[in-house]
Design an enzyme around this catalytic site. Structure first.
Site, mmCIF file in Angstrom:
data_model
loop_
_atom_site.group_PDB
_atom_site.id
_atom_site.type_symbol
_atom_site.label_atom_id
_atom_site.label_comp_id
_atom_site.label_asym_id
_atom_site.label_seq_id
_atom_site.Cartn_x
_atom_site.Cartn_y
_atom_site.Cartn_z
ATOM 1 C CB ALA A 247 -1.035 -6.970 0.469
ATOM 2 C CG HIS A 248 -0.651 -3.810 4.135
ATOM 3 N ND1 HIS A 248 -0.219 -3.545 2.854
ATOM 4 C CD2 HIS A 248 -1.668 -2.951 4.373
ATOM 5 C CE1 HIS A 248 -0.937 -2.567 2.345
ATOM 6 N NE2 HIS A 248 -1.821 -2.191 3.234
ATOM 7 C CG HIS A 249 -5.335 -5.274 8.089
ATOM 8 N ND1 HIS A 249 -6.277 -4.267 7.946
ATOM 9 C CD2 HIS A 249 -5.797 -6.093 9.065
ATOM 10 C CE1 HIS A 249 -7.255 -4.468 8.820
ATOM 11 N NE2 HIS A 249 -6.980 -5.567 9.512
ATOM 12 C CB SER A 267 -7.177 -3.553 4.284
ATOM 13 O OG SER A 267 -6.115 -2.948 4.989
#
Length: 360
Positions: A247-249, A267
Site C-alpha cells: 500500500a501507499h507510503h 505507512s
C-alpha cells in the site's frame, strides 16, 4: 535452438569451480530433477528431505555439499562437491546447458508508441504495442515486454526486465537489474478516501513516487501503490512474490522476501532481511524490526521490535503460537475431562438417600 553442449565432469568441475568425486570422464548433456534424471543428466541435492532419491537416481552426477558427499559416499555415485549452496551451483550449471528464450522481437518494434520526449538509451528492446509516455527514461540494455505501459516521468535503470502486460504508472523510479513479472502494477493511487457530509467517499490525490532499488524482483499481478505525499520505497535486493499488495507510503528494507498474497497496509515500515510468509496481513502505521520472520497467515496488528520468528493472529513469538495451537488442539479432551470433574463435584454435593432423615 542449437544442440545442447556436452561436458565431461572434469570440464564442469573447472567451469563451476567445484570438486569431482567419481568418474571425471562421465559425459553430461543436460540438467534434470534428481527423481527424473537419466545418465546424461546432472542433478542436485540440497534439502536432505529428498536424500531418499539419491540411492536410486539414474543421474550421471549429483551436485551436493561436502558434508552430504561424506554422508553418502558409500553409494559410489558421481558427485560434484560445492562449498556454496548446491542449488546455487546447479543454477550456474543450468546456464551452461539451457539457452535463454527470447520473443524474437529485437530492437524497438514498429507498433510501440513512444512519446517524442521519452529518452531511450542504447540496446533497449521494446516489444509490440508497448506505450512509453512523455519524459520517461529507459536505461540501457533494458527489455520491455509486449503490451506494457511506462508512465510519464518514470525512470527505468539499466538491465531491467519488464515482462509483458506490466503497468508502470507515472512517477516510478526504478534502479538497475529490476525484474517485474507479467500483470504487475507499480504506481497506482493509494487506497485513500475522505467521507464528506453526505456520506460520499471522495478519492484523495496521491502525488508521491514509487522508488524501487537495484536487484528488486516483483512477482506477477503484484501491486505497489504510491503515497499521497510521501514515497513508497522498495529497497535493493528485495524479492516480492505474486499477488502481493504493497500500500501507499510503505517502506520495505533491503534483501527482504515477501511471499504470495501477503498484504502490507499504508505507512508501515518493514526492516531489512525480513521474511513475510504467504497470506500474511500487516496493519498500517507500524514498524517491523530487521531479521523478523512471519510464518504463513500471520496477522500483524502492532509493531514487532525484536528479531525472531512470529506467527498467529494476532502475531506473537512462534514458540508461544505453537503452544497455543497445541492447547487449542487439546480443547476437546480438556472439555471432556472438565465435564467429568463437574459431574464428580455434583455427585459429591448431592446427598444420598441414606443421608436424608426419615423423620422431620
Amino acid at each position: 535452438m542449437s544442440e545442447a553442449p556436452v561436458y565431461t565432469l572434469k570440464q564442469l568441475a573447472e567451469l563451476l569451480q567445484v570438486e569431482v568425486q567419481g568418474n571425471i570422464e562421465t559425459p553430461i548433456s543436460g540438467v534434470e530433477d534428481i527423481s527424473q534424471a537419466q545418465p546424461h543428466h546432472i542433478a542436485f541435492l540440497d534439502n536432505e528431505k529428498y536424500s531418499s532419491f539419491l540411492k536410486n537416481t539414474k543421474a550421471g552426477a549429483i551436485i551436493l555439499s561436502r558434508s552430504q558427499a561424506m554422508q553418502h559416499a558409500h553409494l559410489k555415485k558421481n558427485f560434484l562437491i560445492t562449498n556454496e549452496s548446491p542449488s546455487l551451483t546447479f543454477q550456474k550449471c543450468i546456464e551452461l546447458f539451457i539457452e535463454p528464450v527470447t520473443s524474437g522481437f529485437p530492437g524497438i518494434h514498429p507498433t510501440a508508441v513512444i512519446h517524442p520526449t521519452a529518452r531511450i538509451e542504447k540496446n533497449v528492446t521494446i516489444e509490440p504495442y508497448v506505450v512509453i509516455s512523455q519524459h520517461a527514461h529507459i536505461g540501457s540494455d533494458t527489455y520491455i515486454g509486449a503490451g506494457s505501459v511506462i508512465g510519464a516521468h518514470s525512470v527505468l535503470g539499466a538491465n531491467c526486465l519488464i515482462h509483458p502486460k506490466v503497468v508502470i504508472r507515472e512517477r516510478v523510479l526504478m534502479g538497475n537489474r529490476v525484474v517485474v513479472q507479467p500483470g504487475a502494477v507499480l504506481g497506482s493511487c493509494g487506497f485513500g478516501y475522505i467521507t464528506n457530509a453526505f456520506g460520499h467517499h471522495k478519492p484523495l490525490k496521491h502525488l508521491g513516487y514509487v522508488i524501487v532499488g537495484d536487484d528488486v524482483e516483483i512477482g506477477a499481478n503484484t501491486t505497489i501503490d504510491r503515497g499521497r505525499f510521501k514515497n513508497t520505497v522498495i529497497h535493493e535486493g528485495t524479492k516480492i512474490d505474486n499477488q502481493v499488495q504493497v500500500a501507499h507510503h510503505v517502506e520495505i528494507g533491503k534483501h527482504s522476501i515477501i511471499v504470495a498474497q501477503a498484504g502490507i497496509a499504508g505507512s508501515t515500515k518493514i526492516g531489512e532481511h525480513v521474511i513475510i510468509g504467504g497470506q500474511t496481513g500487516i496493519t498500517g502505521h507500524i514498524s517491523i524490526a530487521d531479521h523478523v520472520i512471519m510464518i504463513a497467515q500471520t496477522g500483524v496488528t502492532k509493531s514487532i521490535t525484536s528479531p525472531g520468528i512470529y506467527g498467529g493472529a494476532p502475531a506473537r513469538p512462534y514458540q508461544e503460537t505453537h503452544r497455543l495451537i497445541a492447547k487449542i488442539r487439546n480443547l476437546p479432551k480438556t472439555e471432556e475431562r472438565l465435564s467429568k470433574l463437574e459431574k464428580q463435584v455434583r455427585d459429591l454435593s448431592t446427598p444420598s438417600l441414606a443421608e436424608i432423615p426419615s423423620e422431620i
